[in-house]
Write a protein that holds these residues in place. Sequence first.
Motif, PDB file in Angstrom:
ATOM      1  N   LEU A  41       0.869  -1.173   0.000  1.00 59.15           N
ATOM      2  CA  LEU A  41       0.000   0.000   0.000  1.00 59.15           C
ATOM      3  C   LEU A  41       0.910   1.228   0.000  1.00 59.15           C
ATOM      4  N   GLU A  43       0.833   5.175   0.485  1.00 57.31           N
ATOM      5  CA  GLU A  43       0.011   6.294   0.957  1.00 57.31           C
ATOM      6  C   GLU A  43       0.827   7.573   0.931  1.00 57.31           C
ATOM      7  N   THR A  51      -2.874  11.224  -1.243  1.00 58.75           N
ATOM      8  CA  THR A  51      -3.908  10.195  -1.388  1.00 58.75           C
ATOM      9  C   THR A  51      -4.838  10.177  -0.178  1.00 58.75           C
ATOM     10  N   ASP A  78      -7.541   7.141  -0.663  1.00 57.42           N
ATOM     11  CA  ASP A  78      -7.520   6.440  -1.950  1.00 57.42           C
ATOM     12  C   ASP A  78      -6.065   6.133  -2.278  1.00 57.42           C
ATOM     13  N   ASP A  79      -5.557   5.051  -1.655  1.00 59.35           N
ATOM     14  CA  ASP A  79      -4.147   4.688  -1.791  1.00 59.35           C
ATOM     15  C   ASP A  79      -3.948   3.626  -2.864  1.00 59.35           C
ATOM     16  N   PRO A  80      -2.924   3.773  -3.704  1.00 64.25           N
ATOM     17  CA  PRO A  80      -2.629   2.723  -4.681  1.00 64.25           C
ATOM     18  C   PRO A  80      -2.092   1.454  -4.004  1.00 64.25           C
ATOM     19  N   ARG A  82       0.219  -1.799  -4.903  1.00 68.59           N
ATOM     20  CA  ARG A  82       1.220  -2.161  -5.909  1.00 68.59           C
ATOM     21  C   ARG A  82       1.857  -3.508  -5.571  1.00 68.59           C
ATOM     22  N   LEU A  91       0.736  -1.482 -10.660  1.00 73.59           N
ATOM     23  CA  LEU A  91      -0.463  -1.097  -9.925  1.00 73.59           C
ATOM     24  C   LEU A  91      -1.488  -2.233 -10.050  1.00 73.59           C
ATOM     25  N   ASN A  94      -6.623  -0.352  -5.601  1.00 75.94           N
ATOM     26  CA  ASN A  94      -6.635   0.785  -4.684  1.00 75.94           C
ATOM     27  C   ASN A  94      -7.239   0.379  -3.348  1.00 75.94           C
ATOM     28  N   GLN A  96      -9.457   2.082  -0.809  1.00 73.75           N
ATOM     29  CA  GLN A  96     -10.309   3.259  -0.663  1.00 73.75           C
ATOM     30  C   GLN A  96     -11.125   3.112   0.612  1.00 73.75           C
ATOM     31  N   THR A 120      -7.822  -4.345  -9.551  1.00 70.17           N
ATOM     32  CA  THR A 120      -8.171  -3.903 -10.907  1.00 70.17           C
ATOM     33  C   THR A 120      -7.433  -4.663 -12.004  1.00 70.17           C
ATOM     34  N   SER A 128     -12.959  -7.379  -4.358  1.00 67.80           N
ATOM     35  CA  SER A 128     -12.378  -6.569  -3.288  1.00 67.80           C
ATOM     36  C   SER A 128     -12.488  -7.278  -1.948  1.00 67.80           C
TER      37      SER A 128
END
Length: 189
Positions: A41, A43, A51, A78-80, A82, A91, A94, A96, A120, A128
């Motif tokens: 994560l 942030e 984010t 809203d953190d990516p 990876r 990526l 997310n 969220q 995604t 999720s």
Amino acid sequence: MRTSVFTWILILCLSTISAQSNYHSQHDPEEPKLTNLHFFLHEAPGGSNPTVAMIAQSNITVDVNNSSMPFGTVYAVDDPLRVGPEPNSELIGNAQGLTVIIAGRSTPPSVLLHFDFGFTTGKFNGSSISVLSRNPTTDMERELTVVGGRGKFRMAKGFAHLKVYSANATVIIAELNVTVIHYEGRSEI
């Protein structure tokens, strides 16, 4: 005599109706699955592209623990997510959700968080995992509770082991190892 005959007829009719009803539950023979996930994560609470955004703050003006995170503050996140700790790694989704700062009233400082880890790409694209847990921010390693999921993670339960990989004023990178028991959702929804 008429009343007792009528009562018996009524009982027979009602038992026939309930026996023919399809309102009962059906058994699904699908077995639960165990899935282990590993991701990072990323942030950014500060910097040019944060984010995290504050959306509400309590009107309490006295902070009993002199915390840099005031009690009762709510943040949207809203953190990516990876594959690796590098900012340019693949990526995969997310995180969220919301965090509520409870640091001003508790020791050690912590937050209450609700995140939806939405994927995604790959095998879990469109699925999720939901986490709702107390998050003691001073611990470098902590365990979060998985309370649900959707898609391939339908009815998920489990835990997420979070370890702070690196942190500074503008970027926090956390390594997550998530273990979930779930029923893989079907595609005919």
